[in-house]
Design a protein around this motif. Structure first.
Motif, PDB file in Angstrom:
ATOM      1  N   PRO A 189       0.796  -1.237   0.000  1.00  0.00           N
ATOM      2  CA  PRO A 189       0.000   0.000   0.000  1.00  0.00           C
ATOM      3  C   PRO A 189       0.826   1.284   0.000  1.00  0.00           C
ATOM      4  O   PRO A 189       0.421   2.281  -0.606  1.00  0.00           O
ATOM      5  N   THR A 190       1.974   1.298   0.657  1.00  0.00           N
ATOM      6  CA  THR A 190       2.794   2.510   0.635  1.00  0.00           C
ATOM      7  C   THR A 190       3.300   2.813  -0.774  1.00  0.00           C
ATOM      8  O   THR A 190       3.360   3.980  -1.187  1.00  0.00           O
ATOM      9  N   ALA A 239       2.531   5.902  -3.499  1.00  0.00           N
ATOM     10  CA  ALA A 239       3.552   6.597  -4.289  1.00  0.00           C
ATOM     11  C   ALA A 239       3.146   6.640  -5.761  1.00  0.00           C
ATOM     12  O   ALA A 239       3.317   7.671  -6.430  1.00  0.00           O
ATOM     13  N   LEU A 240       2.605   5.537  -6.268  1.00  0.00           N
ATOM     14  CA  LEU A 240       2.142   5.520  -7.655  1.00  0.00           C
ATOM     15  C   LEU A 240       0.970   6.472  -7.854  1.00  0.00           C
ATOM     16  O   LEU A 240       0.846   7.118  -8.902  1.00  0.00           O
ATOM     17  N   ASP A 241       0.095   6.574  -6.847  1.00  0.00           N
ATOM     18  CA  ASP A 241      -0.985   7.560  -6.929  1.00  0.00           C
ATOM     19  C   ASP A 241      -0.423   8.968  -7.087  1.00  0.00           C
ATOM     20  O   ASP A 241      -0.904   9.755  -7.902  1.00  0.00           O
ATOM     21  N   ARG A 242       0.606   9.291  -6.290  1.00  0.00           N
ATOM     22  CA  ARG A 242       1.184  10.632  -6.357  1.00  0.00           C
ATOM     23  C   ARG A 242       1.892  10.883  -7.686  1.00  0.00           C
ATOM     24  O   ARG A 242       2.025  12.033  -8.117  1.00  0.00           O
ATOM     25  N   LEU A 243       2.339   9.807  -8.329  1.00  0.00           N
ATOM     26  CA  LEU A 243       2.962   9.934  -9.647  1.00  0.00           C
ATOM     27  C   LEU A 243       1.930   9.904 -10.772  1.00  0.00           C
ATOM     28  O   LEU A 243       2.294  10.005 -11.948  1.00  0.00           O
ATOM     29  N   GLY A 244       0.651   9.750 -10.414  1.00  0.00           N
ATOM     30  CA  GLY A 244      -0.406   9.731 -11.414  1.00  0.00           C
ATOM     31  C   GLY A 244      -0.622   8.383 -12.065  1.00  0.00           C
ATOM     32  O   GLY A 244      -1.235   8.302 -13.139  1.00  0.00           O
ATOM     33  N   LEU A 245      -0.165   7.301 -11.415  1.00  0.00           N
ATOM     34  CA  LEU A 245      -0.227   5.969 -12.024  1.00  0.00           C
ATOM     35  C   LEU A 245      -1.093   4.988 -11.260  1.00  0.00           C
ATOM     36  O   LEU A 245      -1.125   3.798 -11.590  1.00  0.00           O
ATOM     37  N   GLY A 246      -1.795   5.464 -10.240  1.00  0.00           N
ATOM     38  CA  GLY A 246      -2.589   4.556  -9.419  1.00  0.00           C
ATOM     39  C   GLY A 246      -3.669   3.847 -10.201  1.00  0.00           C
ATOM     40  O   GLY A 246      -3.876   2.628 -10.054  1.00  0.00           O
ATOM     41  N   ASP A 247      -4.380   4.565 -11.055  1.00  0.00           N
ATOM     42  CA  ASP A 247      -5.461   3.949 -11.817  1.00  0.00           C
ATOM     43  C   ASP A 247      -4.932   2.896 -12.779  1.00  0.00           C
ATOM     44  O   ASP A 247      -5.553   1.826 -12.958  1.00  0.00           O
ATOM     45  N   ALA A 248      -3.791   3.167 -13.411  1.00  0.00           N
ATOM     46  CA  ALA A 248      -3.202   2.191 -14.337  1.00  0.00           C
ATOM     47  C   ALA A 248      -2.793   0.923 -13.599  1.00  0.00           C
ATOM     48  O   ALA A 248      -2.946  -0.187 -14.120  1.00  0.00           O
ATOM     49  N   LEU A 249      -2.283   1.077 -12.373  1.00  0.00           N
ATOM     50  CA  LEU A 249      -1.928  -0.093 -11.569  1.00  0.00           C
ATOM     51  C   LEU A 249      -3.163  -0.917 -11.241  1.00  0.00           C
ATOM     52  O   LEU A 249      -3.195  -2.140 -11.463  1.00  0.00           O
ATOM     53  N   ARG A 250      -4.184  -0.267 -10.727  1.00  0.00           N
ATOM     54  CA  ARG A 250      -5.365  -0.996 -10.286  1.00  0.00           C
ATOM     55  C   ARG A 250      -6.138  -1.638 -11.432  1.00  0.00           C
ATOM     56  O   ARG A 250      -6.871  -2.614 -11.221  1.00  0.00           O
ATOM     57  N   ALA A 251      -5.955  -1.130 -12.643  1.00  0.00           N
ATOM     58  CA  ALA A 251      -6.656  -1.700 -13.791  1.00  0.00           C
ATOM     59  C   ALA A 251      -6.180  -3.107 -14.112  1.00  0.00           C
ATOM     60  O   ALA A 251      -6.938  -3.913 -14.674  1.00  0.00           O
ATOM     61  N   ILE A 271       0.948  -7.475  -9.605  1.00  0.00           N
ATOM     62  CA  ILE A 271       0.783  -7.115 -11.006  1.00  0.00           C
ATOM     63  C   ILE A 271       1.888  -7.765 -11.821  1.00  0.00           C
ATOM     64  O   ILE A 271       3.028  -7.889 -11.362  1.00  0.00           O
ATOM     65  N   SER A 272       1.549  -8.187 -13.013  1.00  0.00           N
ATOM     66  CA  SER A 272       2.540  -8.736 -13.932  1.00  0.00           C
ATOM     67  C   SER A 272       3.569  -7.664 -14.261  1.00  0.00           C
ATOM     68  O   SER A 272       3.227  -6.509 -14.528  1.00  0.00           O
ATOM     69  N   ARG A 273       4.833  -8.046 -14.233  1.00  0.00           N
ATOM     70  CA  ARG A 273       5.905  -7.083 -14.506  1.00  0.00           C
ATOM     71  C   ARG A 273       5.741  -6.379 -15.849  1.00  0.00           C
ATOM     72  O   ARG A 273       5.874  -5.145 -15.923  1.00  0.00           O
ATOM     73  N   PRO A 274       5.454  -7.098 -16.939  1.00  0.00           N
ATOM     74  CA  PRO A 274       5.290  -6.388 -18.218  1.00  0.00           C
ATOM     75  C   PRO A 274       4.180  -5.342 -18.182  1.00  0.00           C
ATOM     76  O   PRO A 274       4.302  -4.287 -18.805  1.00  0.00           O
ATOM     77  N   TYR A 275       3.086  -5.613 -17.454  1.00  0.00           N
ATOM     78  CA  TYR A 275       2.007  -4.635 -17.383  1.00  0.00           C
ATOM     79  C   TYR A 275       2.470  -3.346 -16.718  1.00  0.00           C
ATOM     80  O   TYR A 275       2.126  -2.246 -17.152  1.00  0.00           O
ATOM     81  N   LEU A 276       3.251  -3.480 -15.629  1.00  0.00           N
ATOM     82  CA  LEU A 276       3.717  -2.284 -14.939  1.00  0.00           C
ATOM     83  C   LEU A 276       4.687  -1.494 -15.807  1.00  0.00           C
ATOM     84  O   LEU A 276       4.610  -0.260 -15.885  1.00  0.00           O
ATOM     85  N   ILE A 277       5.600  -2.177 -16.466  1.00  0.00           N
ATOM     86  CA  ILE A 277       6.538  -1.491 -17.368  1.00  0.00           C
ATOM     87  C   ILE A 277       5.768  -0.752 -18.459  1.00  0.00           C
ATOM     88  O   ILE A 277       6.043   0.420 -18.769  1.00  0.00           O
ATOM     89  N   ASP A 278       4.774  -1.406 -19.055  1.00  0.00           N
ATOM     90  CA  ASP A 278       4.003  -0.775 -20.122  1.00  0.00           C
ATOM     91  C   ASP A 278       3.219   0.432 -19.616  1.00  0.00           C
ATOM     92  O   ASP A 278       3.073   1.435 -20.326  1.00  0.00           O
TER      93      ASP A 278
END
Length: 369
Positions: free
Chosen positions: A65-66, A70-82, A119-126
């Motif tokens: 969660p921490t 951090a990803l939320d603050r970078l603007g990537l939270g929604d992409a992660l949760r998807a 999360i799958s590593r390729p998904y996060l990189i993409d």
């Protein structure tokens, strides 16, 4: 976002552009997240990557969660949760299947208000690459083999970030050879089975362990250590009499897709993550650790967000003039925290692979079930 091939030091790509120019060495999770944070702060960024294409190898990342925040603050939270799946209801077991304890996932979720995610590593990189593409103003040069890292900060107007992993060229150039990769004498194997096991957590044996986590619908991420095994056949034999579904996971995963690597960590711990008032290390370049706590990616994301937040606090117009103070603030926030995690992960590895499993299991049995 452009993709270019460079053969020089990279200095030519980033010098002479004035205030707010940075070069990030390494296009893994930590490097890409740092590039995103810097770009959001108004900096022009060049990323130098020795590989010739995006680094999508690997299986699953656990995101605490921490690190999600951090990803939320970078603007990537929604992409992660998807694309991520929650990690719940996992146990530590003996090879015969006896449950010793529960992993503290429920307590983590209750305290943070959100679950651990995988999360799958390729998904996060993409997702990181897609955000850089959306932001613009970042150039990634693939196939760039850095020959003179010390020249990157030759000018007074450049921030240099070493995100180039455990064998960091930037770390060696600016921090010397005192700290470096150290093997711990264990070989790990990881893979993804093409079915859901419905059973997650880790099983600890005599000098061996086996773990299973969700990764996405219809698949299971697994990892194992077997000190004496050098082939897939030997790995399968080492777990042949362990509880179901461990033997089946290994039997039904094509060995051609397995990833084998020697477990290493950075030792001794660095006395600082920053140098020269304009050089910083993030991720494995700063504190590479064993994977036992599953925190390598999380600490890299936390590093990237903390560094870019500190730099952003100097103000876009302040740029390099405020860098020394910003980097000191980053080092103060992240170094001891990250090194504590690395130390804990190394100790957990020793504990999980103990050659006196009866005593170890008795101690684990005292934890909440």
């Amino acid at each position: 976002m452009s993709s270019e091939t460079g053969t020089g030091t990279g200095t030519e790509s980033v010098r002479g552009r004035g205030v707010g120019t940075a070069v990030v060495v390494g296009a893994g999770v930590g490097g890409l997240a740092t590039a995103i944070g810097l770009r959001r702060a108004g900096w022009e960024v060049t990323v130098l990557e020795r590989r010739t294409s995006p680094d999508r190898y690997g299986t699953a990342f656990g995101i605490h969660p921490t690190a999600q925040a951090a990803l939320d603050r970078l603007g990537l939270g929604d992409a992660l949760r998807a694309r991520a799946v929650p990690y719940r209801d996992a146990r530590i077991r003996r090879p015969d299947g006896t449950v010793l304890a529960a992993l503290p996932l429920e307590r983590i979720e209750r305290k943070a208000g959100r679950p651990e995610l995988l999360i799958s590593r390729p998904y996060l990189i993409d997702a990181l690459l897609a955000e850089l593409d959306r932001l613009g103003g970042v150039r990634i040069e693939y196939g760039h083999r850095l020959t003179d890292a010390a020249a990157l900060a030759a000018g007074p107007d450049c921030l240099v970030v070493g995100a180039d992993g455990i064998n960091s060229v930037v770390r060696t150039a600016y921090f010397g050879h005192r700290s470096g990769p150290r093997p711990i004498g264990t070989v790990a194997w990881i893979g993804i089975a093409g079915f859901e096991t419905g059973l997650h957590g880790e099983t600890w044996g005599d000098g061996r362990f086996f773990g299973m986590t969700p990764v996405e619908p219809g698949r299971t991420n697994w990892y194992a250590t077997v000190p004496e095994a050098t082939t897939a056949r030997e790995v399968r034999a080492a777990f042949a009499d362990w509880h179901d579904p461990v033997p089946r996971v290994l039997a039904e995963t094509d060995p051609a897709t397995w990833i084998r690597y020697e477990m290493r960590h950075l030792h001794p711990a660095l006395p600082t993550f920053v140098a020269d008032g304009r050089v910083a290390l993030v991720g494995d370049a700063a504190h590479a650790m064993t994977p036992n706590l599953g925190q390598g990616t999380c600490t890299a994301l936390l590093d990237a967000e903390a560094l870019t937040r500190a730099v952003a606090a100097t103000g876009t117009a302040g740029g390099p003039a405020g860098l020394p103070g910003a980097l000191r603030a980053y080092d103060t926030e992240r170094r001891r925290s990250a090194q504590r995690v690395a130390f804990g992960s190394r100790n957990l590895h020793r504990f999980a692979t103990a050659c006196r499993p009866a005593l170890r299991d008795a101690l684990v049995g005292l934890l909440p079930g």
